[in-house]
Design a protein around this motif. Structure first.
Motif, PDB file in Angstrom:
ATOM      1  N   ARG A 115      57.899  37.629  61.420  1.00 22.58           N
ATOM      2  CA  ARG A 115      59.052  38.166  62.142  1.00 22.58           C
ATOM      3  C   ARG A 115      59.660  37.091  63.047  1.00 22.58           C
ATOM      4  NH1 ARG A 115      57.125  42.581  63.412  1.00 22.58           N
ATOM      5  NH2 ARG A 115      58.289  43.885  61.964  1.00 22.58           N
ATOM      6  N   GLU A 116      58.830  36.242  63.627  1.00 21.85           N
ATOM      7  CA  GLU A 116      59.354  35.136  64.429  1.00 21.85           C
ATOM      8  C   GLU A 116      60.190  34.188  63.567  1.00 21.85           C
ATOM      9  OE1 GLU A 116      59.099  34.505  67.749  1.00 21.85           O
ATOM     10  OE2 GLU A 116      58.076  36.438  68.028  1.00 21.85           O
ATOM     11  N   VAL A 117      59.716  33.934  62.322  1.00 21.72           N
ATOM     12  CA  VAL A 117      60.487  33.094  61.395  1.00 21.72           C
ATOM     13  C   VAL A 117      61.840  33.729  61.107  1.00 21.72           C
ATOM     14  CG1 VAL A 117      60.578  32.073  59.088  1.00 21.72           C
ATOM     15  CG2 VAL A 117      58.399  32.148  60.324  1.00 21.72           C
ATOM     16  N   ALA A 118      61.820  35.026  60.815  1.00 24.40           N
ATOM     17  CA  ALA A 118      63.058  35.740  60.506  1.00 24.40           C
ATOM     18  C   ALA A 118      64.025  35.691  61.675  1.00 24.40           C
ATOM     19  CB  ALA A 118      62.744  37.188  60.130  1.00 24.40           C
ATOM     20  N   GLU A 119      63.526  35.891  62.890  1.00 23.42           N
ATOM     21  CA  GLU A 119      64.398  35.876  64.065  1.00 23.42           C
ATOM     22  C   GLU A 119      64.992  34.496  64.296  1.00 23.42           C
ATOM     23  OE1 GLU A 119      62.139  37.483  67.297  1.00 23.42           O
ATOM     24  OE2 GLU A 119      62.244  39.544  66.525  1.00 23.42           O
ATOM     25  N   ASP A 120      64.196  33.448  64.086  1.00 26.11           N
ATOM     26  CA  ASP A 120      64.731  32.093  64.249  1.00 26.11           C
ATOM     27  C   ASP A 120      65.852  31.812  63.257  1.00 26.11           C
ATOM     28  OD1 ASP A 120      63.130  31.464  66.377  1.00 26.11           O
ATOM     29  OD2 ASP A 120      61.732  30.201  65.256  1.00 26.11           O
ATOM     30  N   LEU A 121      65.786  32.431  62.079  1.00 25.02           N
ATOM     31  CA  LEU A 121      66.798  32.226  61.045  1.00 25.02           C
ATOM     32  C   LEU A 121      67.923  33.250  61.102  1.00 25.02           C
ATOM     33  CD1 LEU A 121      64.466  31.398  58.016  1.00 25.02           C
ATOM     34  CD2 LEU A 121      66.049  29.836  59.151  1.00 25.02           C
ATOM     35  N   GLY A 122      67.834  34.202  62.034  1.00 22.08           N
ATOM     36  CA  GLY A 122      68.865  35.221  62.133  1.00 22.08           C
ATOM     37  C   GLY A 122      68.834  36.207  60.979  1.00 22.08           C
ATOM     38  N   LEU A 123      67.633  36.499  60.465  1.00 21.92           N
ATOM     39  CA  LEU A 123      67.483  37.368  59.301  1.00 21.92           C
ATOM     40  C   LEU A 123      66.740  38.651  59.660  1.00 21.92           C
ATOM     41  CD1 LEU A 123      66.242  34.651  56.765  1.00 21.92           C
ATOM     42  CD2 LEU A 123      68.578  35.534  56.976  1.00 21.92           C
ATOM     43  N   GLU A 124      66.955  39.693  58.858  1.00 18.91           N
ATOM     44  CA  GLU A 124      66.129  40.894  58.933  1.00 18.91           C
ATOM     45  C   GLU A 124      64.801  40.609  58.217  1.00 18.91           C
ATOM     46  OE1 GLU A 124      66.915  43.726  60.549  1.00 18.91           O
ATOM     47  OE2 GLU A 124      68.755  42.720  61.211  1.00 18.91           O
ATOM     48  N   LEU A 125      63.755  41.333  58.584  1.00 20.30           N
ATOM     49  CA  LEU A 125      62.456  41.170  57.938  1.00 20.30           C
ATOM     50  C   LEU A 125      62.155  42.389  57.079  1.00 20.30           C
ATOM     51  CD1 LEU A 125      59.830  39.417  57.758  1.00 20.30           C
ATOM     52  CD2 LEU A 125      58.880  40.951  59.499  1.00 20.30           C
ATOM     53  N   GLU A 126      61.782  42.158  55.838  1.00 21.61           N
ATOM     54  CA  GLU A 126      61.331  43.227  54.944  1.00 21.61           C
ATOM     55  C   GLU A 126      59.927  42.890  54.463  1.00 21.61           C
ATOM     56  OE1 GLU A 126      62.411  45.558  50.757  1.00 21.61           O
ATOM     57  OE2 GLU A 126      63.731  43.978  51.505  1.00 21.61           O
ATOM     58  N   VAL A 127      59.016  43.847  54.565  1.00 18.82           N
ATOM     59  CA  VAL A 127      57.625  43.648  54.163  1.00 18.82           C
ATOM     60  C   VAL A 127      57.370  44.402  52.861  1.00 18.82           C
ATOM     61  CG1 VAL A 127      55.205  43.954  54.808  1.00 18.82           C
ATOM     62  CG2 VAL A 127      56.911  43.377  56.558  1.00 18.82           C
ATOM     63  N   VAL A 128      56.831  43.700  51.872  1.00 22.54           N
ATOM     64  CA  VAL A 128      56.533  44.274  50.565  1.00 22.54           C
ATOM     65  C   VAL A 128      55.028  44.205  50.335  1.00 22.54           C
ATOM     66  CG1 VAL A 128      56.886  44.056  48.076  1.00 22.54           C
ATOM     67  CG2 VAL A 128      58.779  43.581  49.645  1.00 22.54           C
ATOM     68  N   VAL A 129      54.406  45.333  50.014  1.00 24.16           N
ATOM     69  CA  VAL A 129      52.976  45.365  49.726  1.00 24.16           C
ATOM     70  C   VAL A 129      52.758  44.951  48.274  1.00 24.16           C
ATOM     71  CG1 VAL A 129      50.939  46.843  49.520  1.00 24.16           C
ATOM     72  CG2 VAL A 129      52.518  47.140  51.444  1.00 24.16           C
ATOM     73  N   SER A 130      51.884  43.961  48.077  1.00 22.18           N
ATOM     74  CA  SER A 130      51.640  43.403  46.744  1.00 22.18           C
ATOM     75  C   SER A 130      50.144  43.227  46.514  1.00 22.18           C
ATOM     76  CB  SER A 130      52.325  42.028  46.611  1.00 22.18           C
ATOM     77  OG  SER A 130      53.707  42.104  46.882  1.00 22.18           O
ATOM     78  N   PRO A 131      49.685  43.261  45.248  1.00 22.40           N
ATOM     79  CA  PRO A 131      48.275  42.970  44.968  1.00 22.40           C
ATOM     80  C   PRO A 131      47.933  41.554  45.405  1.00 22.40           C
ATOM     81  CG  PRO A 131      49.345  43.981  43.067  1.00 22.40           C
ATOM     82  CD  PRO A 131      50.438  43.620  44.032  1.00 22.40           C
TER      83      PRO A 131
END
Length: 263
Positions: A73-89
């Motif tokens: 989320r810190e990376v996303a905020e630095d880039l001005g992006l929304e964060l989406e979390v995807v659950v994966s195997p």
């Protein structure tokens, strides 16, 4: 602190340039000419594999949270992006398939940096030191490698814990995730659980105990698709910033329960 922000700003500018010239929506291809490629414009998509508390797990509201999510989320905020979390195997994360098929931009799931994995995708700089730990039923007497001989040991498939058990000549029993490992121990299907020490503390209750730590020198990194150098540089810039401005220490203390050891 401040001298790291231009790197993130430049990466954000590269994102805007890419978004402006791309009308096809095909952002899953490898980045070209150092531009920031995203699966979904305006969003940083992160693949993870809960339950792996405190790094990624579901809270009481059904949201995936944890140390890895806090950092991305810190990376996303630095880039001005929304964060989406995807659950994966987990096997799609450690193999690089989640990145290479365009499921996400970053793999964040307690991924130990190894040469084999680094051949499939790029790692950020390390952000967490990790060793393997041994979780058993209280009073079992299983407290070292020798006492594991002949025992059934639950491991998470495709992890360095599984590799460690095999290297000791012991008997691993594969499970897809940490939660299933714990369930197998509680129901007596296995005699012990081996996984990263940082995630085992949450289960030291109701008759379970951590009896040993096996130093391995492992470190976690965030995974990025090969060729997406702008994103990798942005991730590293954020990791440097949060270490310098105290954000990482605050995240670590909240999620792990103790402050990180000084370098």
């Amino acid at each position: 602190m401040r001298h790291h922000l231009p790197a993130a700003a430049l990466a954000a500018a590269a994102l805007l340039a890419l978004s402006a010239c791309s009308g096809s929506g095909d952002d899953t291809a490898a980045a070209a000419d150092g531009e920031l490629a995203l699966v979904t414009p305006g969003t940083l998509t992160v693949c993870t594999n809960p339950p792996f508390e405190p790094f990624e797990f579901e809270d009481e509201n059904g949201e995936i949270v944890g140390l890895d999510i806090d950092i991305t989320r810190e990376v996303a905020e630095d880039l001005g992006l929304e964060l989406e979390v995807v659950v994966s195997p987990f096997d799609t994360l450690e193999s690089g398939a989640s990145l290479n098929t365009g499921a996400c931009d970053i793999s964040a799931s307690g991924l130990t940096i190894t040469d084999e994995r680094a051949a499939k995708f790029d790692f950020s700089q390390p952000y967490f030191d990790a060793d393997q730990g041994l979780l058993v039923a209280a009073g079992s007497g299983i407290d070292d490698v020798d006492s594991l001989a002949g025992k059934k040991i639950a491991v998470q498939m495709a992890t360095t814990g599984e590799t460690w058990v095999e290297e000791q000549g012991l008997t691993p029993v594969q499970f897809e995730d940490l939660g299933l490992q714990i369930q197998a121990l509680q129901t007596g299907q296995v005699d012990a659980v081996v996984n990263d020490i940082a995630v085992l503390g949450a289960f030291v209750s109701e008759g379970l105990e951590v009896t040993s730590t096996f130093p391995t020198g492992e470190q976690y990194g965030l995974g990025v698709k090969k060729g997406n150098t702008a994103l990798l540089e942005a991730v590293d810039a954020t990791l440097e910033r949060i270490h310098e401005d105290g954000t990482y220490d605050a995240i670590y203390t909240e999620r792990i329960g103790t402050a990180p050891l000084a370098d």
